[in-house]
Design a protein around this motif. Structure first.
Motif, PDB file in Angstrom:
ATOM      1  N   UNK A 107       0.816  -1.207   0.000  1.00 58.25           N
ATOM      2  CA  UNK A 107       0.000   0.000   0.000  1.00 58.25           C
ATOM      3  C   UNK A 107       0.850   1.258   0.000  1.00 58.25           C
ATOM      4  N   UNK A 108       1.908   1.277   0.826  1.00 57.69           N
ATOM      5  CA  UNK A 108       2.770   2.455   0.882  1.00 57.69           C
ATOM      6  C   UNK A 108       4.238   2.078   1.014  1.00 57.69           C
ATOM      7  N   UNK A 109       4.558   0.877   0.596  1.00 55.89           N
ATOM      8  CA  UNK A 109       5.925   0.388   0.714  1.00 55.89           C
ATOM      9  C   UNK A 109       6.174  -0.356   2.007  1.00 55.89           C
ATOM     10  N   UNK A 110       5.245  -0.233   2.971  1.00 54.34           N
ATOM     11  CA  UNK A 110       5.391  -0.916   4.258  1.00 54.34           C
ATOM     12  C   UNK A 110       4.161  -1.763   4.586  1.00 54.34           C
ATOM     13  N   UNK A 111       3.006  -1.125   4.580  1.00 53.91           N
ATOM     14  CA  UNK A 111       1.757  -1.850   4.850  1.00 53.91           C
ATOM     15  C   UNK A 111       1.399  -2.697   3.636  1.00 53.91           C
ATOM     16  N   UNK A 112       1.014  -3.961   3.870  1.00 47.67           N
ATOM     17  CA  UNK A 112       0.777  -4.888   2.766  1.00 47.67           C
ATOM     18  C   UNK A 112      -0.562  -5.614   2.914  1.00 47.67           C
ATOM     19  N   UNK A 113      -1.098  -6.016   1.780  1.00 55.08           N
ATOM     20  CA  UNK A 113      -2.247  -6.922   1.723  1.00 55.08           C
ATOM     21  C   UNK A 113      -1.835  -8.121   0.883  1.00 55.08           C
ATOM     22  N   UNK A 114      -2.075  -9.311   1.393  1.00 55.10           N
ATOM     23  CA  UNK A 114      -1.733 -10.532   0.654  1.00 55.10           C
ATOM     24  C   UNK A 114      -2.974 -11.398   0.465  1.00 55.10           C
ATOM     25  N   UNK A 115      -2.956 -12.166  -0.600  1.00 52.89           N
ATOM     26  CA  UNK A 115      -4.020 -13.122  -0.886  1.00 52.89           C
ATOM     27  C   UNK A 115      -3.389 -14.398  -1.412  1.00 52.89           C
ATOM     28  N   UNK A 116      -4.018 -15.515  -1.108  1.00 57.65           N
ATOM     29  CA  UNK A 116      -3.487 -16.797  -1.566  1.00 57.65           C
ATOM     30  C   UNK A 116      -4.638 -17.763  -1.827  1.00 57.65           C
ATOM     31  N   UNK A 159      -9.453 -27.538  -1.343  1.00 58.81           N
ATOM     32  CA  UNK A 159      -9.012 -26.203  -1.730  1.00 58.81           C
ATOM     33  C   UNK A 159      -8.739 -25.364  -0.477  1.00 58.81           C
ATOM     34  N   UNK A 160      -7.963 -24.301  -0.663  1.00 57.81           N
ATOM     35  CA  UNK A 160      -7.733 -23.354   0.422  1.00 57.81           C
ATOM     36  C   UNK A 160      -7.623 -21.947  -0.143  1.00 57.81           C
ATOM     37  N   UNK A 161      -7.863 -20.972   0.708  1.00 55.96           N
ATOM     38  CA  UNK A 161      -7.721 -19.583   0.324  1.00 55.96           C
ATOM     39  C   UNK A 161      -7.513 -18.739   1.567  1.00 55.96           C
ATOM     40  N   UNK A 162      -6.902 -17.581   1.404  1.00 55.91           N
ATOM     41  CA  UNK A 162      -6.650 -16.764   2.575  1.00 55.91           C
ATOM     42  C   UNK A 162      -6.332 -15.328   2.238  1.00 55.91           C
ATOM     43  N   UNK A 163      -6.467 -14.459   3.267  1.00 47.62           N
ATOM     44  CA  UNK A 163      -6.142 -13.053   3.163  1.00 47.62           C
ATOM     45  C   UNK A 163      -5.292 -12.646   4.366  1.00 47.62           C
ATOM     46  N   UNK A 164      -4.451 -11.637   4.172  1.00 48.02           N
ATOM     47  CA  UNK A 164      -3.630 -11.154   5.268  1.00 48.02           C
ATOM     48  C   UNK A 164      -3.355  -9.665   5.154  1.00 48.02           C
ATOM     49  N   UNK A 165      -3.230  -9.018   6.297  1.00 44.43           N
ATOM     50  CA  UNK A 165      -2.839  -7.605   6.362  1.00 44.43           C
ATOM     51  C   UNK A 165      -1.578  -7.538   7.203  1.00 44.43           C
ATOM     52  N   UNK A 166      -0.524  -6.936   6.656  1.00 49.03           N
ATOM     53  CA  UNK A 166       0.747  -6.985   7.368  1.00 49.03           C
ATOM     54  C   UNK A 166       1.569  -5.723   7.270  1.00 49.03           C
ATOM     55  N   UNK A 167       2.804  -5.845   7.748  1.00 52.04           N
ATOM     56  CA  UNK A 167       3.746  -4.725   7.757  1.00 52.04           C
ATOM     57  C   UNK A 167       5.145  -5.261   7.496  1.00 52.04           C
ATOM     58  N   UNK A 168       5.824  -4.659   6.519  1.00 56.79           N
ATOM     59  CA  UNK A 168       7.206  -5.028   6.204  1.00 56.79           C
ATOM     60  C   UNK A 168       8.151  -4.146   7.022  1.00 56.79           C
ATOM     61  N   UNK A 169       8.874  -4.743   7.940  1.00 54.87           N
ATOM     62  CA  UNK A 169       9.786  -3.987   8.788  1.00 54.87           C
ATOM     63  C   UNK A 169      11.038  -3.555   8.028  1.00 54.87           C
ATOM     64  N   UNK A 170      11.453  -4.387   7.091  1.00 50.80           N
ATOM     65  CA  UNK A 170      12.586  -4.039   6.235  1.00 50.80           C
ATOM     66  C   UNK A 170      12.491  -4.872   4.965  1.00 50.80           C
ATOM     67  N   UNK A 171      13.548  -4.868   4.169  1.00 52.34           N
ATOM     68  CA  UNK A 171      13.523  -5.569   2.882  1.00 52.34           C
ATOM     69  C   UNK A 171      13.353  -7.072   3.016  1.00 52.34           C
ATOM     70  N   UNK A 172      13.727  -7.624   4.146  1.00 52.85           N
ATOM     71  CA  UNK A 172      13.786  -9.074   4.262  1.00 52.85           C
ATOM     72  C   UNK A 172      12.817  -9.683   5.275  1.00 52.85           C
ATOM     73  N   UNK A 173      12.060  -8.870   5.991  1.00 53.25           N
ATOM     74  CA  UNK A 173      11.203  -9.436   7.035  1.00 53.25           C
ATOM     75  C   UNK A 173       9.902  -8.654   7.173  1.00 53.25           C
TER      76      UNK A 173
END
Length: 220
Positions: free
Chosen positions: A124-133, A170-184
């Motif tokens: 969303x802004x380089x840090x806050x993320x939305x994921x789907x699977x 089957x499976x499916x999922x959603x997530x809301x997260x935060x990237x602390x840095x480039x690797x985590x």
């Protein structure tokens, strides 16, 4: 005015480079480990404790398709925890002075599986993320009914047989997260699994398992 323009251009360049540095980590291998609480929804399993703990691990590859979107593939393993049931029944005996019979029945139903699917990520802004699977899960379920009888102080056990069954669901999922840095990064997730299972415990029915959890992702 010239200095102000230079300062503004510098600020924009730094912001874009910061955004790119985080988003660039979306291209490459990632490993995600998650844990949480699972809840089984099965029509023919009334009276069971349907909530347990769950753990999963996924390895995948993700690449940038169009900033700020990324697309990937994944494969992994999930332990969905178990259904459990225990009940003790007392039977009176006709003659006076006899303590009667106590019979305890225990049942357990567990599901584990291998999964493979696709995933998408939106920064969303380089840090806050939305994921789907979404994908397919090959489950292996096990069911066992056991118990024991106590009569006149003597305990007789019946261990029961463990029945296994496999199915592809089957499976499916959603997530809301935060990237602390480039690797985590970390995220709050909800995943849903659906598959078919048949046993003396749950009958022949569709099994739905919802999982609320927390995921940690490491990117390389």
């Amino acid at each position: 005015m010239k200095k102000a323009r230079i300062s503004m251009a510098t600020a924009i360049a730094l912001a874009l480079s910061s955004f790119s540095a985080v988003s660039a980590a979306d291209t490459g291998i990632f490993v995600r480990v998650s844990g949480g609480n699972s809840h089984y929804d099965i029509k023919d399993a009334s009276g069971y404790d349907k909530t347990d703990h769950t753990l999963s691990g996924v390895v995948g590859w993700r690449w940038i398709t169009d900033h700020p979107f990324a697309f990937g593939v994944e494969a992994g393993y999930i332990d969905l925890g178990k259904l459990s049931y225990s009940e003790t029944t007392h039977y009176d005996v006709a003659w006076i002075g006899n303590p009667g019979i106590d019979e305890t029945t225990n049942a357990k139903y567990n599901a584990k599986g291998l999964l493979a699917g696709v995933n998408a990520k939106w920064n969303l802004d380089g840090r806050v993320t939305i994921t789907a699977r979404v994908g397919a899960v090959n489950t292996r379920t096990s069911a066992r009914v056991s118990g024991y009888v106590i009569y006149n102080g003597v305990t007789t056990t019946y261990p029961g047989d463990e029945v296994h069954q496999s199915d592809t669901g089957i499976y499916g999922g959603l997530g809301v997260g935060y990237d602390f840095n480039r690797h985590f990064g970390m995220s709050l997730t909800y995943d849903h699994y659906r598959f078919k299972a048949g046993s003396s415990i749950v009958g022949s029915a569709k099994v739905n398992v919802g999982v609320f959890g927390v995921a940690a992702e490491v990117r390389f």
